[in-house]
Write a protein that holds these residues in place. Structure first.
Motif, short mmCIF file in Angstrom:
data_model
loop_
_atom_site.label_atom_id
_atom_site.label_comp_id
_atom_site.label_asym_id
_atom_site.label_seq_id
_atom_site.Cartn_x
_atom_site.Cartn_y
_atom_site.Cartn_z
N ALA A 43 0.83 -1.21 0.00
CA ALA A 43 0.00 0.00 0.00
C ALA A 43 0.86 1.25 0.00
O ALA A 43 0.59 2.21 -0.74
CB ALA A 43 -0.93 0.00 1.21
N SER A 44 1.91 1.25 0.80
CA SER A 44 2.79 2.41 0.89
C SER A 44 3.49 2.68 -0.44
O SER A 44 3.54 3.81 -0.91
CB SER A 44 3.81 2.19 2.00
OG SER A 44 4.46 3.38 2.34
N VAL A 145 -5.88 2.58 5.01
CA VAL A 145 -4.82 1.57 4.91
C VAL A 145 -3.52 2.22 4.44
O VAL A 145 -2.44 1.98 5.01
CB VAL A 145 -5.23 0.40 3.97
CG1 VAL A 145 -4.04 -0.50 3.65
CG2 VAL A 145 -6.37 -0.39 4.59
N VAL A 146 -3.61 3.07 3.43
CA VAL A 146 -2.41 3.75 2.94
C VAL A 146 -1.82 4.64 4.04
O VAL A 146 -0.61 4.63 4.28
CB VAL A 146 -2.72 4.57 1.67
CG1 VAL A 146 -1.57 5.53 1.33
CG2 VAL A 146 -3.00 3.64 0.49
N ALA A 147 -2.67 5.39 4.74
CA ALA A 147 -2.19 6.26 5.81
C ALA A 147 -1.51 5.45 6.91
O ALA A 147 -0.40 5.77 7.35
CB ALA A 147 -3.34 7.09 6.37
N ALA A 148 -2.14 4.37 7.34
CA ALA A 148 -1.58 3.52 8.40
C ALA A 148 -0.30 2.84 7.94
O ALA A 148 0.59 2.58 8.76
CB ALA A 148 -2.61 2.48 8.84
N SER A 149 -0.19 2.61 6.64
CA SER A 149 1.02 1.95 6.14
C SER A 149 2.27 2.77 6.44
O SER A 149 3.34 2.22 6.67
CB SER A 149 0.91 1.70 4.63
OG SER A 149 1.13 2.89 3.88
N ARG A 154 7.41 2.68 9.34
CA ARG A 154 8.25 3.62 10.10
C ARG A 154 8.84 4.72 9.22
O ARG A 154 9.98 5.13 9.39
CB ARG A 154 9.37 2.89 10.81
CG ARG A 154 8.95 2.20 12.07
CD ARG A 154 10.18 1.91 12.94
NE ARG A 154 9.79 1.34 14.20
CZ ARG A 154 9.82 0.06 14.50
NH1 ARG A 154 10.24 -0.81 13.60
NH2 ARG A 154 9.46 -0.36 15.69
N ILE A 155 8.05 5.22 8.30
CA ILE A 155 8.49 6.38 7.53
C ILE A 155 7.85 7.64 8.12
O ILE A 155 8.31 8.75 7.87
CB ILE A 155 8.20 6.17 6.03
CG1 ILE A 155 9.19 5.15 5.50
CG2 ILE A 155 8.29 7.47 5.26
CD1 ILE A 155 9.14 4.88 4.03
#
Length: 180
Positions: A43-44, A145-149, A154-155
């Motif tokens: 996702a990230s 999901v993208v936000a939590a990724s 750890r970015i």
């Protein structure tokens, strides 16, 4: 004599740092699990440069036979990116989280300020624009999901993600009003 730090210290920034630490420690239980890592790293990476959102805008434009959907979404994401990665991030200049060990999967490491999260902001802009016609909960769930990724890999710190969500919701509301 105290040496200067890269970030100003205050009770507020100490509280934010403490919140970030608590959330990161809690999130640790989800890291280094192959399936969960694969979902969040994918996702990230898919959302780098908002490519995921541009592609979904094109798909929605094809399905609904309306190219204005993709054009409007890309324009909104372009403005969001220019504002967020330019003047907004330069105001904060926050360092990114430390990565204590190698990541299980490769990922591009951004050089801009950590606050606010551009992935989280773009996700909310895209969700606002794509949900104008169908699937509001679907788009917002994918955005979450993208936000939590970004926290998972750890970015970003948790507060960076929350800040990006708030900025993205504001930009998304503006985009919904301005787009035909």
């Amino acid at each position: 004599m105290n040496e200067p730090t890269s970030e100003p210290t205050s009770e507020f920034s100490d509280a934010i740092g403490q919140l970030d630490k608590i959330v990161d420690q809690w999130w640790e239980q989800w890291r280094n699990r192959p399936l969960i890592d694969r979902v969040f790293y994918t996702a990230s990476e898919a959302a780098d440069f908002s490519l995921l959102w541009h592609a979904l805008g094109v798909v929605q434009a094809i399905v609904e036979d309306d190219p204005k959907i993709a054009i409007g979404l890309s324009a909104a994401l372009g403005v969001e990116s220019a504002l967020l990665n330019g003047p907004i991030k330069s105001i904060f200049g926050r360092g990114r989280p430390l990565q204590p060990s190698p990541r299980p999967l490769k990922l591009r490491q951004p050089i801009t300020s950590s606050f606010p999260s551009g992935h989280a902001s773009a996700a909310m802009v895209a969700a606002a624009v794509l949900s104008r016609r169908t699937g509001g909960p679907l788009w917002h769930s994918l955005g979450a999901v993208v936000a939590a990724s970004r926290l998972h890999v750890r970015i970003h710190h948790a507060s960076d993600v929350l800040g990006g969500l708030v900025v993205g919701m504001a930009f998304g509301r503006i985009a919904r009003r301005l787009l035909p």
